[in-house]
Design a protein around this motif. Structure first.
Motif, PDB file in Angstrom:
ATOM      1  N   SER A 113       3.714   9.094  30.165  1.00  0.00           N
ATOM      2  CA  SER A 113       3.758   9.547  28.779  1.00  0.00           C
ATOM      3  C   SER A 113       2.536   9.064  27.990  1.00  0.00           C
ATOM      4  N   ARG A 114       2.154   9.846  27.003  1.00  0.00           N
ATOM      5  CA  ARG A 114       1.012   9.510  26.145  1.00  0.00           C
ATOM      6  C   ARG A 114       1.255   8.208  25.411  1.00  0.00           C
ATOM      7  N   TRP A 115       2.489   7.997  24.907  1.00  0.00           N
ATOM      8  CA  TRP A 115       2.790   6.793  24.125  1.00  0.00           C
ATOM      9  C   TRP A 115       2.714   5.535  24.975  1.00  0.00           C
ATOM     10  N   TYR A 116       3.144   5.637  26.234  1.00  0.00           N
ATOM     11  CA  TYR A 116       3.044   4.451  27.100  1.00  0.00           C
ATOM     12  C   TYR A 116       1.589   4.128  27.412  1.00  0.00           C
ATOM     13  N   ARG A 117       0.760   5.141  27.617  1.00  0.00           N
ATOM     14  CA  ARG A 117      -0.658   4.892  27.905  1.00  0.00           C
ATOM     15  C   ARG A 117      -1.337   4.210  26.717  1.00  0.00           C
ATOM     16  N   ILE A 118      -0.979   4.651  25.500  1.00  0.00           N
ATOM     17  CA  ILE A 118      -1.535   4.013  24.305  1.00  0.00           C
ATOM     18  C   ILE A 118      -1.096   2.557  24.229  1.00  0.00           C
ATOM     19  N   TYR A 166      16.876   5.165  13.516  1.00  0.00           N
ATOM     20  CA  TYR A 166      16.052   5.995  14.395  1.00  0.00           C
ATOM     21  C   TYR A 166      14.748   5.278  14.736  1.00  0.00           C
ATOM     22  N   THR A 167      14.485   5.132  16.019  1.00  0.00           N
ATOM     23  CA  THR A 167      13.200   4.642  16.494  1.00  0.00           C
ATOM     24  C   THR A 167      12.762   5.535  17.655  1.00  0.00           C
ATOM     25  N   HIS A 168      11.527   5.378  18.062  1.00  0.00           N
ATOM     26  CA  HIS A 168      11.014   6.142  19.201  1.00  0.00           C
ATOM     27  C   HIS A 168      10.676   5.143  20.309  1.00  0.00           C
ATOM     28  N   PRO A 169      11.698   4.662  21.042  1.00  0.00           N
ATOM     29  CA  PRO A 169      11.453   3.615  22.041  1.00  0.00           C
ATOM     30  C   PRO A 169      10.662   4.133  23.237  1.00  0.00           C
ATOM     31  N   LEU A 170       9.934   3.235  23.860  1.00  0.00           N
ATOM     32  CA  LEU A 170       9.192   3.580  25.067  1.00  0.00           C
ATOM     33  C   LEU A 170      10.056   3.442  26.312  1.00  0.00           C
ATOM     34  N   GLN A 171      10.974   2.462  26.288  1.00  0.00           N
ATOM     35  CA  GLN A 171      11.745   2.152  27.490  1.00  0.00           C
ATOM     36  C   GLN A 171      13.222   1.883  27.223  1.00  0.00           C
ATOM     37  N   ASN A 172      13.520   1.102  26.204  1.00  0.00           N
ATOM     38  CA  ASN A 172      14.883   0.654  25.932  1.00  0.00           C
ATOM     39  C   ASN A 172      15.409   1.212  24.619  1.00  0.00           C
ATOM     40  N   LYS A 173      16.546   1.897  24.698  1.00  0.00           N
ATOM     41  CA  LYS A 173      17.218   2.378  23.497  1.00  0.00           C
ATOM     42  C   LYS A 173      18.383   1.443  23.164  1.00  0.00           C
ATOM     43  N   PHE A 174      18.780   1.469  21.896  1.00  0.00           N
ATOM     44  CA  PHE A 174      19.831   0.561  21.450  1.00  0.00           C
ATOM     45  C   PHE A 174      20.887   1.298  20.643  1.00  0.00           C
ATOM     46  N   MET A 175      22.121   0.912  20.865  1.00  0.00           N
ATOM     47  CA  MET A 175      23.235   1.338  20.031  1.00  0.00           C
ATOM     48  C   MET A 175      24.158   0.122  19.937  1.00  0.00           C
ATOM     49  N   MET A 176      23.912  -0.711  18.941  1.00  0.00           N
ATOM     50  CA  MET A 176      24.583  -1.996  18.846  1.00  0.00           C
ATOM     51  C   MET A 176      25.952  -1.859  18.183  1.00  0.00           C
ATOM     52  N   LYS A 177      26.949  -2.475  18.812  1.00  0.00           N
ATOM     53  CA  LYS A 177      28.304  -2.488  18.271  1.00  0.00           C
ATOM     54  C   LYS A 177      28.868  -3.900  18.348  1.00  0.00           C
ATOM     55  N   ARG A 178      29.663  -4.226  17.339  1.00  0.00           N
ATOM     56  CA  ARG A 178      30.314  -5.534  17.313  1.00  0.00           C
ATOM     57  C   ARG A 178      31.667  -5.421  18.019  1.00  0.00           C
TER      58      ARG A 178
END
Length: 207
Positions: A113-118, A166-178
């Motif tokens: 991906s372009r974002w990872y190369r950057i 909303y973020t644009h992660p390169l590798q790890n996405k998050f959905m945090m719950k208590r």
């Protein structure tokens, strides 16, 4: 479901499965093409799971499975694997494509991906070294974590876990719950990485 037992794998659950789940079929490594064919259902989808995630077991199964898939294209076969298998894509990617493989994992990094190369170029410029060649990439994990948590805290404070961040992660996405009222936060994000016979990678998000 066809469960293939690996040599030296933890087998304590196997007798329980054999006793309580009649629909599950079983086999052991090493396995011949003839034996594998005898365990497959010609009418329904066949999901094949190894009891171990190690590379040795995968290397034993893959040539046999690939030959069966090639010789019997009418059979519906999927191989279901582990997050660690992403370590083996440099040598087994074509095999994953050929046998229609699904891997469950909370992380996935598209190195092309372009974002990872950057990111990789900027990492090298700032730290004058290469990232550790591990999966998941620790540097990328740190970047994704920082973006998610810092953005969440700056916008919503301690209530950020109840918001849609909303973020644009390169590798790890998050959905945090208590988990409990006074407990900590747990990441519930999970995905299936589908290595398709068309030589494409499909990301199926499971939450």
């Amino acid at each position: 479901l066809l469960l293939i037992e690996s040599a030296g794998s933890e087998e304590s659950v196997i007798p329980y499965l054999k006793k309580n789940f009649e629909s599950v079929r079983f086999a052991k490594l090493p396995i011949s093409e003839k034996t594998l064919l005898s365990r497959l259902d010609g009418e329904r989808e066949n999901v094949i799971v190894l009891t171990s995630s190690d590379l040795k077991s995968l290397n034993i199964l893959m040539p046999v499975l690939r030959n069966v898939v090639h010789a019997h294209p009418q059979l519906k076969i999927n191989l279901f694997g582990y997050p660690e298998w992403q370590l083996y894509t440099s040598r087994l990617l074509d095999d994953f494509y050929a046998v229609d493989t699904y891997v469950f994992s909370p992380f996935h990094l598209n190195y092309a991906s372009r974002w990872y190369r950057i990111f990789s170029n900027q990492f090298h410029e700032n730290f004058h070294t290469e990232m550790l060649p591990v999966t998941p990439r620790v540097a990328v994990y740190g970047f994704d974590s920082g973006i998610y948590f810092l953005k969440g805290l700056s916008h919503y404070g301690h209530d950020f876990c109840n918001q849609d961040i909303y973020t644009h992660p390169l590798q790890n996405k998050f959905m945090m719950k208590r988990e409990t009222t006074w407990g900590g936060l747990t990441n519930h994000q999970m995905q299936l990485i589908h290595y398709m016979p068309s030589h494409q990678i499909e990301i199926i998000e499971k939450k």
